[in-house]
Every structure is written in structure tokens, then in C-alpha cells.
Design a protein around this motif. Structure first.
Motif, PDB file in Angstrom:
ATOM      1  N   PRO A  50       0.845  -1.200   0.000  1.00 50.22           N
ATOM      2  CA  PRO A  50       0.000   0.000   0.000  1.00 50.22           C
ATOM      3  C   PRO A  50       0.880   1.251   0.000  1.00 50.22           C
ATOM      4  O   PRO A  50       1.902   1.285   0.692  1.00 50.22           O
ATOM      5  N   VAL A  51       0.481   2.245  -0.780  1.00 50.60           N
ATOM      6  CA  VAL A  51       1.202   3.512  -0.848  1.00 50.60           C
ATOM      7  C   VAL A  51       0.196   4.629  -0.592  1.00 50.60           C
ATOM      8  O   VAL A  51      -0.757   4.783  -1.342  1.00 50.60           O
ATOM      9  N   GLU A  52       0.427   5.362   0.492  1.00 51.00           N
ATOM     10  CA  GLU A  52      -0.436   6.482   0.866  1.00 51.00           C
ATOM     11  C   GLU A  52       0.209   7.797   0.442  1.00 51.00           C
ATOM     12  O   GLU A  52       1.426   7.962   0.563  1.00 51.00           O
ATOM     13  N   ARG A  53      -0.603   8.726  -0.019  1.00 51.57           N
ATOM     14  CA  ARG A  53      -0.119  10.074  -0.320  1.00 51.57           C
ATOM     15  C   ARG A  53      -0.350  10.937   0.918  1.00 51.57           C
ATOM     16  O   ARG A  53      -1.409  10.873   1.525  1.00 51.57           O
ATOM     17  N   TRP A  54       0.645  11.759   1.266  1.00 50.46           N
ATOM     18  CA  TRP A  54       0.543  12.634   2.433  1.00 50.46           C
ATOM     19  C   TRP A  54       0.837  14.063   2.002  1.00 50.46           C
ATOM     20  O   TRP A  54       1.870  14.324   1.398  1.00 50.46           O
ATOM     21  N   ASP A  55      -0.060  14.960   2.330  1.00 47.76           N
ATOM     22  CA  ASP A  55       0.099  16.375   1.981  1.00 47.76           C
ATOM     23  C   ASP A  55       1.422  16.873   2.567  1.00 47.76           C
ATOM     24  O   ASP A  55       1.593  16.916   3.779  1.00 47.76           O
ATOM     25  N   GLU A  56       2.333  17.232   1.695  1.00 42.57           N
ATOM     26  CA  GLU A  56       3.672  17.604   2.160  1.00 42.57           C
ATOM     27  C   GLU A  56       3.925  19.101   2.154  1.00 42.57           C
ATOM     28  O   GLU A  56       5.056  19.533   2.331  1.00 42.57           O
ATOM     29  N   ARG A  57       2.877  19.885   1.980  1.00 38.40           N
ATOM     30  CA  ARG A  57       3.096  21.333   1.960  1.00 38.40           C
ATOM     31  C   ARG A  57       3.879  21.760   3.189  1.00 38.40           C
ATOM     32  O   ARG A  57       3.554  21.387   4.304  1.00 38.40           O
ATOM     33  N   LEU A  58       4.929  22.478   2.944  1.00 40.49           N
ATOM     34  CA  LEU A  58       5.799  23.051   3.972  1.00 40.49           C
ATOM     35  C   LEU A  58       6.711  22.037   4.665  1.00 40.49           C
ATOM     36  O   LEU A  58       7.420  22.395   5.592  1.00 40.49           O
ATOM     37  N   SER A  59       6.738  20.769   4.243  1.00 40.28           N
ATOM     38  CA  SER A  59       7.638  19.805   4.891  1.00 40.28           C
ATOM     39  C   SER A  59       9.098  20.177   4.659  1.00 40.28           C
ATOM     40  O   SER A  59       9.913  20.088   5.581  1.00 40.28           O
ATOM     41  N   THR A  60       9.433  20.618   3.465  1.00 41.49           N
ATOM     42  CA  THR A  60      10.823  21.019   3.200  1.00 41.49           C
ATOM     43  C   THR A  60      11.160  22.287   3.965  1.00 41.49           C
ATOM     44  O   THR A  60      12.273  22.428   4.489  1.00 41.49           O
ATOM     45  N   VAL A  61      10.197  23.197   4.083  1.00 36.59           N
ATOM     46  CA  VAL A  61      10.419  24.416   4.857  1.00 36.59           C
ATOM     47  C   VAL A  61      10.664  24.066   6.325  1.00 36.59           C
ATOM     48  O   VAL A  61      11.581  24.595   6.965  1.00 36.59           O
ATOM     49  N   ALA A  62       9.868  23.135   6.862  1.00 36.56           N
ATOM     50  CA  ALA A  62      10.040  22.721   8.262  1.00 36.56           C
ATOM     51  C   ALA A  62      11.388  22.035   8.458  1.00 36.56           C
ATOM     52  O   ALA A  62      12.067  22.267   9.462  1.00 36.56           O
ATOM     53  N   ALA A  63      11.775  21.201   7.512  1.00 36.35           N
ATOM     54  CA  ALA A  63      13.074  20.526   7.601  1.00 36.35           C
ATOM     55  C   ALA A  63      14.199  21.543   7.552  1.00 36.35           C
ATOM     56  O   ALA A  63      15.159  21.467   8.329  1.00 36.35           O
TER      57      ALA A  63
END
Length: 140
Positions: free
Chosen positions: A86-99
Motif C-alpha cells: 500500500p502507498v499512501e499520499r501525504w500532503d507535504e506542503r511546507l515539509s521542506t520548509v520545516a526541515a
């Protein structure tokens, strides 16, 4: 069994995995995009006994789906076909900014940040997913 988190980019794929209890995410590596990327992911899936994959879904800030989402959807189809997981999509908005912010706060040098940013973004993606699972009391 573990869950793998991916930050799928145009040049690299950041990889993170959960602990066995699905509580925390740890960064594993950054894979350079190449014809061998699926093989490298397969090796990591076996090594970490992964039962599910979560991939960052790069929606636009207004919630619409842009061209990067279409490329991510194609990659999701490849992952499902190749590994049968199973492959789930996760809203990644701002994940790179947070990292990026976390690395800056840790006083990591610019050169080192560039090397680990995708792996850290994968950690943020996976940790968000794990936190939601925990909040919803989804069984392991």
C-alpha cells in the motif's frame, strides 16, 4: 514491520522509516534519481521489513494539484506495481520548509543542509503520518 516515508523530488528521493511501534520516524538516506532508484528502494524495503509506504504529495499552497502531483502519481503507480505494498499520499506542503528550519536551528552548515534536506523532509512527512495514525488509534 515498519512504514517507509518518501520525499519524491526531481533529482533525489529522501527516505525515512518508522520504528517497529510506528511512533517515530528516522531519516535513512537520500537516493539520487536514476534508473536504479527502484532497485535501491527495494533493497531498503527488505532491509527494514517495510509493510507500507507514505509519499509526500506536493499540493500547491491553495490546495490544488499541480504538475508535480501528476509525476508523484506516476511514481506511486510504479511503487505499487513493483512492490505490491500500500502507498499512501501525504500532503507535504511546507515539509521542506520545516526541515530547513530544523536544520538551521541545529546550526547545520549550508553544505551539510543540502546533503540531508530531502531525508529530513521524508522524516517530517512520515512523522506527520505516524502522528495521525496514533491520534486515530489505528492498530499496528
Amino acid at each position: 514491520m515498519r512504514i517507509m516515508g518518501l520525499d519524491f523530488g526531481s533529482k533525489t528521493i529522501g527516505v525515512a522509516v518508522s520504528d517497529a511501534l510506528f511512533l517515530t520516524a528516522q531519516g535513512i538516506k537520500t537516493i539520487r534519481r536514476s534508473p536504479r532508484e527502484i532497485e535501491e528502494l527495494g533493497e531498503l524495503l527488505k532491509e527494514y521489513e517495510v509493510s507500507e509506504i507514505v509519499i509526500g504529495y506536493p499540493k500547491n499552497m491553495n490546495g490544488t494539484l499541480g504538475p508535480r502531483c501528476a509525476l508523484t502519481d506516476e511514481f506511486v503507480d510504479r511503487l505499487r506495481a513493483e512492490f505490491g505494498l500500500p502507498v499512501e499520499r501525504w500532503d507535504e506542503r511546507l515539509s521542506t520548509v520545516a526541515a530547513q528550519r530544523a536544520l538551521l536551528e541545529a546550526d547545520v552548515s549550508r553544505g551539510k543542509r543540502k546533503q540531508v534536506i530531502d531525508k529530513m523532509a521524508a522524516v517530517f512527512i512520515l512523522q506527520g503520518y505516524l502522528d495521525r495514525r496514533h491520534a486515530k488509534n489505528i492498530p499496528n
